[in-house]
Design a protein around this motif. Sequence first.
Motif, PDB file in Angstrom:
ATOM      1  N   ALA A   1       0.817  -1.207   0.000  1.00  0.00           N
ATOM      2  CA  ALA A   1       0.000   0.000   0.000  1.00  0.00           C
ATOM      3  C   ALA A   1       0.852   1.260   0.000  1.00  0.00           C
ATOM      4  N   LEU A   2       2.169   1.101   0.226  1.00  0.00           N
ATOM      5  CA  LEU A   2       3.071   2.255   0.237  1.00  0.00           C
ATOM      6  C   LEU A   2       3.792   2.438  -1.091  1.00  0.00           C
ATOM      7  N   ASP A   3       3.362   1.688  -2.105  1.00  0.00           N
ATOM      8  CA  ASP A   3       3.902   1.832  -3.451  1.00  0.00           C
ATOM      9  C   ASP A   3       2.734   2.057  -4.404  1.00  0.00           C
ATOM     10  N   PRO A   4       2.026   3.183  -4.243  1.00  0.00           N
ATOM     11  CA  PRO A   4       0.782   3.390  -4.998  1.00  0.00           C
ATOM     12  C   PRO A   4       1.010   3.532  -6.488  1.00  0.00           C
ATOM     13  N   ALA A   5       0.022   3.052  -7.258  1.00  0.00           N
ATOM     14  CA  ALA A   5       0.070   3.164  -8.713  1.00  0.00           C
ATOM     15  C   ALA A   5      -1.130   3.926  -9.242  1.00  0.00           C
ATOM     16  N   GLY A   6      -1.818   4.646  -8.353  1.00  0.00           N
ATOM     17  CA  GLY A   6      -2.990   5.420  -8.736  1.00  0.00           C
ATOM     18  C   GLY A   6      -3.321   6.431  -7.654  1.00  0.00           C
ATOM     19  N   PRO A   7      -4.197   7.389  -7.948  1.00  0.00           N
ATOM     20  CA  PRO A   7      -4.477   8.463  -6.991  1.00  0.00           C
ATOM     21  C   PRO A   7      -5.175   8.013  -5.719  1.00  0.00           C
ATOM     22  N   TYR A   8      -6.044   7.002  -5.802  1.00  0.00           N
ATOM     23  CA  TYR A   8      -6.754   6.558  -4.604  1.00  0.00           C
ATOM     24  C   TYR A   8      -5.804   5.874  -3.627  1.00  0.00           C
ATOM     25  N   ALA A   9      -4.968   4.996  -4.145  1.00  0.00           N
ATOM     26  CA  ALA A   9      -3.950   4.376  -3.294  1.00  0.00           C
ATOM     27  C   ALA A   9      -2.944   5.424  -2.823  1.00  0.00           C
ATOM     28  N   GLY A  10      -2.679   6.416  -3.675  1.00  0.00           N
ATOM     29  CA  GLY A  10      -1.766   7.484  -3.283  1.00  0.00           C
ATOM     30  C   GLY A  10      -2.300   8.286  -2.108  1.00  0.00           C
ATOM     31  N   ALA A  11      -3.612   8.521  -2.079  1.00  0.00           N
ATOM     32  CA  ALA A  11      -4.215   9.250  -0.958  1.00  0.00           C
ATOM     33  C   ALA A  11      -4.052   8.475   0.343  1.00  0.00           C
ATOM     34  N   ILE A  12      -4.198   7.150   0.268  1.00  0.00           N
ATOM     35  CA  ILE A  12      -4.032   6.323   1.462  1.00  0.00           C
ATOM     36  C   ILE A  12      -2.590   6.325   1.934  1.00  0.00           C
ATOM     37  N   ALA A  13      -1.660   6.222   0.972  1.00  0.00           N
ATOM     38  CA  ALA A  13      -0.235   6.252   1.336  1.00  0.00           C
ATOM     39  C   ALA A  13       0.146   7.585   1.961  1.00  0.00           C
ATOM     40  N   ASN A  14      -0.359   8.682   1.408  1.00  0.00           N
ATOM     41  CA  ASN A  14      -0.074  10.003   1.976  1.00  0.00           C
ATOM     42  C   ASN A  14      -0.613  10.121   3.400  1.00  0.00           C
ATOM     43  N   LEU A  15      -1.820   9.608   3.602  1.00  0.00           N
ATOM     44  CA  LEU A  15      -2.401   9.642   4.942  1.00  0.00           C
ATOM     45  C   LEU A  15      -1.547   8.847   5.916  1.00  0.00           C
ATOM     46  N   TRP A  16      -1.058   7.696   5.481  1.00  0.00           N
ATOM     47  CA  TRP A  16      -0.208   6.866   6.344  1.00  0.00           C
ATOM     48  C   TRP A  16       1.058   7.605   6.727  1.00  0.00           C
ATOM     49  N   TRP A  17       1.693   8.258   5.739  1.00  0.00           N
ATOM     50  CA  TRP A  17       2.931   8.976   6.026  1.00  0.00           C
ATOM     51  C   TRP A  17       2.691  10.165   6.947  1.00  0.00           C
ATOM     52  N   VAL A  18       1.587  10.876   6.746  1.00  0.00           N
ATOM     53  CA  VAL A  18       1.279  12.013   7.628  1.00  0.00           C
ATOM     54  C   VAL A  18       1.067  11.534   9.055  1.00  0.00           C
ATOM     55  N   MET A  19       0.313  10.439   9.210  1.00  0.00           N
ATOM     56  CA  MET A  19       0.082   9.889  10.551  1.00  0.00           C
ATOM     57  C   MET A  19       1.392   9.426  11.177  1.00  0.00           C
ATOM     58  N   LEU A  20       2.237   8.787  10.393  1.00  0.00           N
ATOM     59  CA  LEU A  20       3.513   8.305  10.916  1.00  0.00           C
ATOM     60  C   LEU A  20       4.408   9.466  11.355  1.00  0.00           C
ATOM     61  N   ILE A  21       4.501  10.489  10.510  1.00  0.00           N
ATOM     62  CA  ILE A  21       5.347  11.638  10.850  1.00  0.00           C
ATOM     63  C   ILE A  21       4.797  12.364  12.070  1.00  0.00           C
ATOM     64  N   GLY A  22       3.465  12.536  12.113  1.00  0.00           N
ATOM     65  CA  GLY A  22       2.858  13.187  13.275  1.00  0.00           C
ATOM     66  C   GLY A  22       3.112  12.417  14.554  1.00  0.00           C
ATOM     67  N   ALA A  23       2.932  11.095  14.498  1.00  0.00           N
ATOM     68  CA  ALA A  23       3.182  10.267  15.678  1.00  0.00           C
ATOM     69  C   ALA A  23       4.654  10.306  16.067  1.00  0.00           C
ATOM     70  N   GLY A  24       5.542  10.322  15.052  1.00  0.00           N
ATOM     71  CA  GLY A  24       6.978  10.374  15.336  1.00  0.00           C
ATOM     72  C   GLY A  24       7.382  11.667  16.024  1.00  0.00           C
ATOM     73  N   LEU A  25       6.807  12.793  15.579  1.00  0.00           N
ATOM     74  CA  LEU A  25       7.124  14.077  16.201  1.00  0.00           C
ATOM     75  C   LEU A  25       6.646  14.133  17.649  1.00  0.00           C
ATOM     76  N   ILE A  26       5.443  13.619  17.886  1.00  0.00           N
ATOM     77  CA  ILE A  26       4.935  13.601  19.259  1.00  0.00           C
ATOM     78  C   ILE A  26       5.792  12.703  20.137  1.00  0.00           C
ATOM     79  N   PHE A  27       6.166  11.544  19.602  1.00  0.00           N
ATOM     80  CA  PHE A  27       7.016  10.623  20.362  1.00  0.00           C
ATOM     81  C   PHE A  27       8.371  11.263  20.672  1.00  0.00           C
ATOM     82  N   ALA A  28       8.948  11.963  19.671  1.00  0.00           N
ATOM     83  CA  ALA A  28      10.237  12.619  19.884  1.00  0.00           C
ATOM     84  C   ALA A  28      10.136  13.699  20.948  1.00  0.00           C
TER      85      ALA A  28
END
Length: 235
Positions: free
Chosen positions: A27-54
């Motif tokens: 799901a992190l290697d999207p080949a279309g816009p819908y999968a791309g939206a999900i991948a972007n959401l995952w990365w935003v959540m991961l970065i946000g969680a990482g910043l809070i954890f840091a």
Amino acid sequence: MRLWFPRVMIALAAPVILGSCSGDLSALDPAGPYAGAIANLWWVMLIGAGLIFALVISLFLLVLYRPGFGSALSARRWMIFGGLILPVPVLLTLIVYGLAKGEYLLGAWQNEPVIARVEAQARMWKWEFAYPDMDLSNDATGVLHIPAGGVVEVSVTSTDVIHSFWIPRLAGKIDAIPGHTTRLRIKADAPGRYGGICAEYCGTGHSAMRFTVEAHAPEIYRQRLTELTTAKADR
């Protein structure tokens, strides 16, 4: 010496972690816009969680190695700032962003027309696909044909138990429910082959309930379906 074990574990885990970010079912290697939206959401959540954890770890280390740090603030203010003022705007931002992506995946906020419609029917333990625009009946070969470069609407249902239709590189999951039809939009940016699976445990054959998506160039899509229709009629 104390750092030897964590370093070895990180070295061993790195290929697995990096390998899971690519491949036919990533799901992190999207080949279309819908999968791309999900991948972007995952990365935003991961970065946000990482910043809070840091931030939390930084405060912990400051308290640990600098005794008296933060003593200028009372315990009550620490609770208000750390437990309310900081988390609320962060969580609200992530919630709004997630809801916006969800609306996009459901078809809102977009005017791109649907260029093809297909039907996906799940049964233990295979997928059957039909193409109402071409009057092509169910094809139990486990291959879904779509045109590349345009939005395709997939109507999903089941004949027995609840399954889940998922093409990780093209879109999110949607349940296949007996007696009910759910709809999902997918889009492949370029021609190619993409993997699909059932993402809901449905019995002993669940692990083998896979299918392949073949995205064709628009000019040969109908030709390919016509070939399938002719081949099936000759059998």
